[in-house]
Design a protein around this motif. Structure first.
Motif, PDB file in Angstrom:
ATOM      1  N   ASP A  46      96.199  45.923  35.829  1.00  0.00           N
ATOM      2  CA  ASP A  46      96.094  47.278  36.361  1.00  0.00           C
ATOM      3  C   ASP A  46      97.391  47.638  37.072  1.00  0.00           C
ATOM      4  O   ASP A  46      97.677  47.138  38.148  1.00  0.00           O
ATOM      5  N   GLU A  47      98.171  48.483  36.436  1.00  0.00           N
ATOM      6  CA  GLU A  47      99.460  48.937  36.977  1.00  0.00           C
ATOM      7  C   GLU A  47     100.311  47.789  37.510  1.00  0.00           C
ATOM      8  O   GLU A  47     100.624  47.740  38.707  1.00  0.00           O
ATOM      9  N   PRO A  48     100.704  46.888  36.634  1.00  0.00           N
ATOM     10  CA  PRO A  48     101.435  45.696  37.105  1.00  0.00           C
ATOM     11  C   PRO A  48     102.803  45.999  37.699  1.00  0.00           C
ATOM     12  O   PRO A  48     103.347  45.152  38.396  1.00  0.00           O
ATOM     13  N   THR A  49     103.336  47.184  37.461  1.00  0.00           N
ATOM     14  CA  THR A  49     104.685  47.445  37.990  1.00  0.00           C
ATOM     15  C   THR A  49     104.704  48.493  39.095  1.00  0.00           C
ATOM     16  O   THR A  49     105.773  48.874  39.555  1.00  0.00           O
ATOM     17  N   SER A  50     103.521  48.943  39.541  1.00  0.00           N
ATOM     18  CA  SER A  50     103.552  50.004  40.547  1.00  0.00           C
ATOM     19  C   SER A  50     104.093  49.469  41.864  1.00  0.00           C
ATOM     20  O   SER A  50     103.848  48.326  42.233  1.00  0.00           O
ATOM     21  N   HIS A  51     104.803  50.278  42.574  1.00  0.00           N
ATOM     22  CA  HIS A  51     105.446  49.962  43.860  1.00  0.00           C
ATOM     23  C   HIS A  51     106.526  48.880  43.751  1.00  0.00           C
ATOM     24  O   HIS A  51     106.942  48.339  44.762  1.00  0.00           O
ATOM     25  N   LEU A  52     106.931  48.517  42.543  1.00  0.00           N
ATOM     26  CA  LEU A  52     107.943  47.464  42.452  1.00  0.00           C
ATOM     27  C   LEU A  52     109.320  48.069  42.227  1.00  0.00           C
ATOM     28  O   LEU A  52     109.456  49.137  41.631  1.00  0.00           O
ATOM     29  N   ASP A  53     110.362  47.361  42.702  1.00  0.00           N
ATOM     30  CA  ASP A  53     111.705  47.828  42.401  1.00  0.00           C
ATOM     31  C   ASP A  53     112.007  47.536  40.936  1.00  0.00           C
ATOM     32  O   ASP A  53     111.302  46.773  40.272  1.00  0.00           O
ATOM     33  N   VAL A  54     113.055  48.149  40.430  1.00  0.00           N
ATOM     34  CA  VAL A  54     113.311  48.103  38.990  1.00  0.00           C
ATOM     35  C   VAL A  54     113.524  46.677  38.493  1.00  0.00           C
ATOM     36  O   VAL A  54     113.073  46.291  37.413  1.00  0.00           O
ATOM     37  N   ASN A  55     114.140  45.865  39.319  1.00  0.00           N
ATOM     38  CA  ASN A  55     114.408  44.479  38.963  1.00  0.00           C
ATOM     39  C   ASN A  55     113.106  43.707  38.684  1.00  0.00           C
ATOM     40  O   ASN A  55     112.945  43.066  37.645  1.00  0.00           O
ATOM     41  N   HIS A  56     112.140  43.823  39.623  1.00  0.00           N
ATOM     42  CA  HIS A  56     110.879  43.121  39.422  1.00  0.00           C
ATOM     43  C   HIS A  56     110.034  43.760  38.336  1.00  0.00           C
ATOM     44  O   HIS A  56     109.344  43.072  37.591  1.00  0.00           O
ATOM     45  N   ALA A  57     110.105  45.093  38.237  1.00  0.00           N
ATOM     46  CA  ALA A  57     109.327  45.783  37.198  1.00  0.00           C
ATOM     47  C   ALA A  57     109.760  45.284  35.818  1.00  0.00           C
ATOM     48  O   ALA A  57     108.926  44.962  34.964  1.00  0.00           O
ATOM     49  N   LEU A  58     111.064  45.190  35.613  1.00  0.00           N
ATOM     50  CA  LEU A  58     111.564  44.712  34.318  1.00  0.00           C
ATOM     51  C   LEU A  58     111.197  43.243  34.101  1.00  0.00           C
ATOM     52  O   LEU A  58     110.806  42.838  33.008  1.00  0.00           O
ATOM     53  N   GLN A  59     111.297  42.454  35.162  1.00  0.00           N
ATOM     54  CA  GLN A  59     110.953  41.039  35.063  1.00  0.00           C
ATOM     55  C   GLN A  59     109.499  40.865  34.612  1.00  0.00           C
ATOM     56  O   GLN A  59     109.206  40.032  33.756  1.00  0.00           O
ATOM     57  N   ILE A  60     108.614  41.674  35.178  1.00  0.00           N
ATOM     58  CA  ILE A  60     107.198  41.596  34.812  1.00  0.00           C
ATOM     59  C   ILE A  60     107.001  42.016  33.354  1.00  0.00           C
ATOM     60  O   ILE A  60     106.285  41.353  32.591  1.00  0.00           O
ATOM     61  N   MET A  61     107.652  43.091  32.945  1.00  0.00           N
ATOM     62  CA  MET A  61     107.466  43.567  31.578  1.00  0.00           C
ATOM     63  C   MET A  61     108.038  42.564  30.561  1.00  0.00           C
ATOM     64  O   MET A  61     107.475  42.357  29.492  1.00  0.00           O
ATOM     65  N   GLU A  62     109.165  41.939  30.918  1.00  0.00           N
ATOM     66  CA  GLU A  62     109.728  40.905  30.032  1.00  0.00           C
ATOM     67  C   GLU A  62     108.759  39.727  29.907  1.00  0.00           C
ATOM     68  O   GLU A  62     108.564  39.167  28.821  1.00  0.00           O
ATOM     69  N   LEU A  63     108.137  39.375  31.034  1.00  0.00           N
ATOM     70  CA  LEU A  63     107.171  38.279  31.031  1.00  0.00           C
ATOM     71  C   LEU A  63     105.997  38.604  30.107  1.00  0.00           C
ATOM     72  O   LEU A  63     105.576  37.775  29.291  1.00  0.00           O
ATOM     73  N   LEU A  64     105.487  39.826  30.219  1.00  0.00           N
ATOM     74  CA  LEU A  64     104.364  40.221  29.369  1.00  0.00           C
ATOM     75  C   LEU A  64     104.770  40.189  27.892  1.00  0.00           C
ATOM     76  O   LEU A  64     103.988  39.797  27.026  1.00  0.00           O
ATOM     77  N   THR A  65     106.001  40.606  27.607  1.00  0.00           N
ATOM     78  CA  THR A  65     106.488  40.586  26.232  1.00  0.00           C
ATOM     79  C   THR A  65     106.524  39.161  25.686  1.00  0.00           C
ATOM     80  O   THR A  65     106.170  38.897  24.545  1.00  0.00           O
ATOM     81  N   ARG A  66     106.936  38.217  26.548  1.00  0.00           N
ATOM     82  CA  ARG A  66     106.963  36.813  26.133  1.00  0.00           C
ATOM     83  C   ARG A  66     105.550  36.285  25.898  1.00  0.00           C
ATOM     84  O   ARG A  66     105.331  35.428  25.049  1.00  0.00           O
ATOM     85  N   LEU A  67     104.592  36.798  26.697  1.00  0.00           N
ATOM     86  CA  LEU A  67     103.235  36.273  26.611  1.00  0.00           C
ATOM     87  C   LEU A  67     102.429  36.840  25.451  1.00  0.00           C
ATOM     88  O   LEU A  67     101.423  36.269  25.043  1.00  0.00           O
ATOM     89  N   LYS A  68     102.875  37.966  24.889  1.00  0.00           N
ATOM     90  CA  LYS A  68     101.977  38.701  23.998  1.00  0.00           C
ATOM     91  C   LYS A  68     101.706  37.989  22.672  1.00  0.00           C
ATOM     92  O   LYS A  68     100.761  38.354  21.970  1.00  0.00           O
ATOM     93  N   ASP A  69     102.518  36.969  22.343  1.00  0.00           N
ATOM     94  CA  ASP A  69     102.240  36.232  21.103  1.00  0.00           C
ATOM     95  C   ASP A  69     101.030  35.310  21.259  1.00  0.00           C
ATOM     96  O   ASP A  69     100.393  34.950  20.286  1.00  0.00           O
ATOM     97  N   GLU A  70     100.729  34.918  22.515  1.00  0.00           N
ATOM     98  CA  GLU A  70      99.621  33.994  22.740  1.00  0.00           C
ATOM     99  C   GLU A  70      98.402  34.660  23.343  1.00  0.00           C
ATOM    100  O   GLU A  70      97.317  34.090  23.352  1.00  0.00           O
ATOM    101  N   LYS A  71      98.609  35.837  23.924  1.00  0.00           N
ATOM    102  CA  LYS A  71      97.505  36.486  24.649  1.00  0.00           C
ATOM    103  C   LYS A  71      97.319  37.909  24.141  1.00  0.00           C
ATOM    104  O   LYS A  71      98.280  38.532  23.686  1.00  0.00           O
ATOM    105  N   ILE A  72      96.104  38.375  24.261  1.00  0.00           N
ATOM    106  CA  ILE A  72      95.858  39.790  24.047  1.00  0.00           C
ATOM    107  C   ILE A  72      96.098  40.476  25.380  1.00  0.00           C
ATOM    108  O   ILE A  72      95.453  40.144  26.376  1.00  0.00           O
TER     109      ILE A  72
END
Lengths: 245, 341
Positions: free
Chosen positions: A155-181
């Motif tokens: 639920d809104e994993p990047t809200s209130h985050l600075d751009v650095n952490h927001a991108l870090q989270i989105m990159e992490l999700l991109t890495r995870l998407k091959d194994e997880k829905i």
């Protein structure tokens, strides 16, 4: 013949008393396709995630590989699906390791592996109350990963985050998407356009539009959000620009 | 681990002090002798079925004072403190709030009404009335708060507070009309271990062992309760565990209150103080609070007995008098993580 991909199949309705918050929301999700749920405030995005994970009791089903998760007891359901809540300040001073361990309650998953994935293993003895918003979000995701379920709702994993952490989270999700829905409610439309594969636009409790990211059109956004916007492309990725008159 | 050992040593030491101090001073060796003889006597009673001749009670004043008066009193005080502190830990997890108190569920209010009624009409059955009314009150508060089979904790909190005021009014009324007849109840309402017997101690031993073991066995669930509905996503059957915790807290608190009256602040302070040292993880927080609560209660009872020697102050006055300022001190210390190692 390739093995049939496990699919998440959702059909949910939910009302608070008389007020219908979700009206027959029906969609599919699968691995390798990060699904972002977008929509204005009050569209029912958070409610949808809460119904899917069993925090709210909706009507309908959440099928994974044919199994209806809404029919399972909480401890059993947690083996298949988990949820990363909206980032709010932690109140209790657990250490990072203790906190992530909470995720292993139902499944006995791997805390070390989860913390290494988000890059917080070295800092496991620090208190979660001393973390920044972005670091805490990483720890929240690690807790969900420690649970080991194949479906992760955020639920809104990047809200209130600075751009650095927001991108870090989105990159992490991109890495995870091959194994997880992965299904994420996204407030930031540009991050959704950049990182997700599929979009689902909720409006007043119904799916207003859904499709591939590059299919999103300006008139749809104008209809739902009531503002004029321009969708352009940079490096083949769509980007949203304010269209000032 | 080292900190837990310190707590255990403190417990034993304070219990010994509790036995040693009193209006009659008894030497160290006589105290030990009495305790050892008493234990032998109890064992011989248990072995009676195997044809062992049971030992008779020693017919000396010091044995009676140690074995029949001071020891049950100190043990009861320790177990009541342990019960209230454990119940406090669980209540705070239930309400997701470190300021929760086991009396919030209406237990103390109900017990007070029960004890006052008993003092007026059935003075010999004060404990039983207190226990029954305490359980009845929780039952009421619980059912008032229930929505579709679930217990929203904010409603539970408000219902408990409202019920508390109502019960307080009832108790005041009974005190007002009862006047002298209700003198016993007044002492009881302020909390006291005066006149504690072995059967009181055994009763609370039973309830505290049962309640504490359950909570200890469920420390993971207590941790998860702190996260409210989020915990459902982690696999917790939230609705079931909320009910289970309410039940266990009621058991622990009602038995403690029925034997020794309403002793405030121990259930609130013990978990709060221990959280500053051990953190919020219930695997450590629960046993530490239980040990601390027991020691604190024995210490408070000791003060109650010696401050105005030879007369005695109700221990509830001591815990509130010293507890409230201590609590305010803890609140001021409450910057995040300040006292953590």
């Amino acid at each position: 013949m390739p093995k049939q991909e496990k699919q998440l199949e959702v059909n949910l309705r939910f009302s608070y008393g008389e007020r219908e918050v979700l009206k027959n929301v029906s969609f599919f999700a699968q691995k390798r396709e990060l699904l972002a749920i977008i929509g204005p405030n009050g569209a029912g995005k958070s409610t949808l995630l809460k119904c899917m994970v069993g925090i709210l009791k909706g009507k309908g089903y959440v099928r994974y590989n044919g199994l209806d998760l809404t029919k399972l007891p909480a401890k059993e359901r947690a083996k298949y699906i988990t949820y990363v809540p909206q980032n709010s300040l932690p109140e209790f001073a657990f250490t990072i390791e203790e906190f992530v361990e909470l995720g292993t309650y139902a499944t006995g998953g791997d805390v070390k592996k989860a913390l290494k994935l988000v890059g917080m293993w070295e800092r496991r003895r620090e208190f979660i109350t001393n973390l920044s918003g972005g670091e805490y979000q990483l720890v929240l995701i690690a807790r969900a990963l420690a649970q080991g379920s194949e479906i992760i709702l955020l639920d809104e994993p990047t809200s209130h985050l600075d751009v650095n952490h927001a991108l870090q989270i989105m990159e992490l999700l991109t890495r995870l998407k091959d194994e997880k829905i992965i299904v994420a409610v996204m407030h930031d439309l540009n991050l959704a356009l950049q990182y997700s594969d599929k979009l689902m636009l909720l409006h007043n409790g119904s799916i207003e539009w859904s499709g591939e990211v590059f299919e999103l059109k300006e008139d749809i956004l104008e209809r739902v959000y009531g503002v004029k916007a321009k969708i352009s492309t940079i490096d083949g990725k769509p980007i949203l620009l304010a269209a000032l008159e | 681990m080292k900190k837990v050992i310190i707590l255990i040593i403190a417990s034993v030491l304070l219990m010994f002090l509790g036995i040693a101090f009193g209006s009659v001073s008894i030497s160290f060796s006589l105290i030990l002798k009495s305790i050892i003889y008493g234990v032998k006597m109890e064992i011989s009673k248990l072995l009676f079925v195997f044809g062992v001749e049971p030992l008779k009670e020693l017919d000396t004043t010091y044995f009676t004072i140690i074995w029949e008066i001071r020891l049950p009193r100190v043990i009861l005080a320790y177990l009541v403190g342990l019960s209230l502190a454990s119940a406090g830990v669980a209540t705070q997890a239930l309400f997701k709030n470190p300021l929760g108190d086991p009396y919030i569920l209406g237990i103390s209010g109900g017990a007070a009404v029960g004890a006052s009624i008993a003092a007026l009409f059935f003075p010999r059955y004060m404990s039983i009335f207190a226990l029954l009314f305490a359980l009845l009150s929780v039952f009421l508060v619980y059912n008032i708060s229930k929505v579709d089979g679930h217990i929203p904790v904010d409603t539970l909190l408000l219902a408990g507070i409202a019920f508390g005021f109502f019960a307080h009014a009832l108790t005041s009324y009974l005190l007002y009309v009862g006047k002298e007849r209700i003198h016993n109840a007044i002492f009881w309402l302020m909390g006291t271990f005066n006149g504690a017997t072995w059967s009181d101690a055994k009763l609370v031993l039973f309830s505290s062992l049962l309640g504490f073991s359950f909570l200890m066995y469920k420390w993971r669930e207590l941790n998860l309760l702190l996260f409210g509905e989020e915990a459902i996503a982690l696999g917790l059957d939230l609705s079931f565990y909320r009910k289970a915790i309410i039940f266990v807290v009621s058991l622990l608190t009602a038995f403690a209150v029925s034997t020794s009256g309403i002793i405030g602040f121990v259930g609130l302070i013990s978990p709060h103080a221990m959280r500053l040292i051990f953190g919020p993880n219930h695997r450590k927080l629960l046993p530490a609070s239980a040990l601390f609560g027991g020691s604190l209660m024995v210490f408070a009872d000791l003060l109650a007995r010696i401050l105005l020697k030879p007369s005695e102050i109700p221990v509830g006055i001591i815990t509130a008098l010293f507890g409230a300022p201590f609590f305010i001190y803890l609140l001021m210390k409450r910057k995040r993580g300040e006292l953590y190692a």
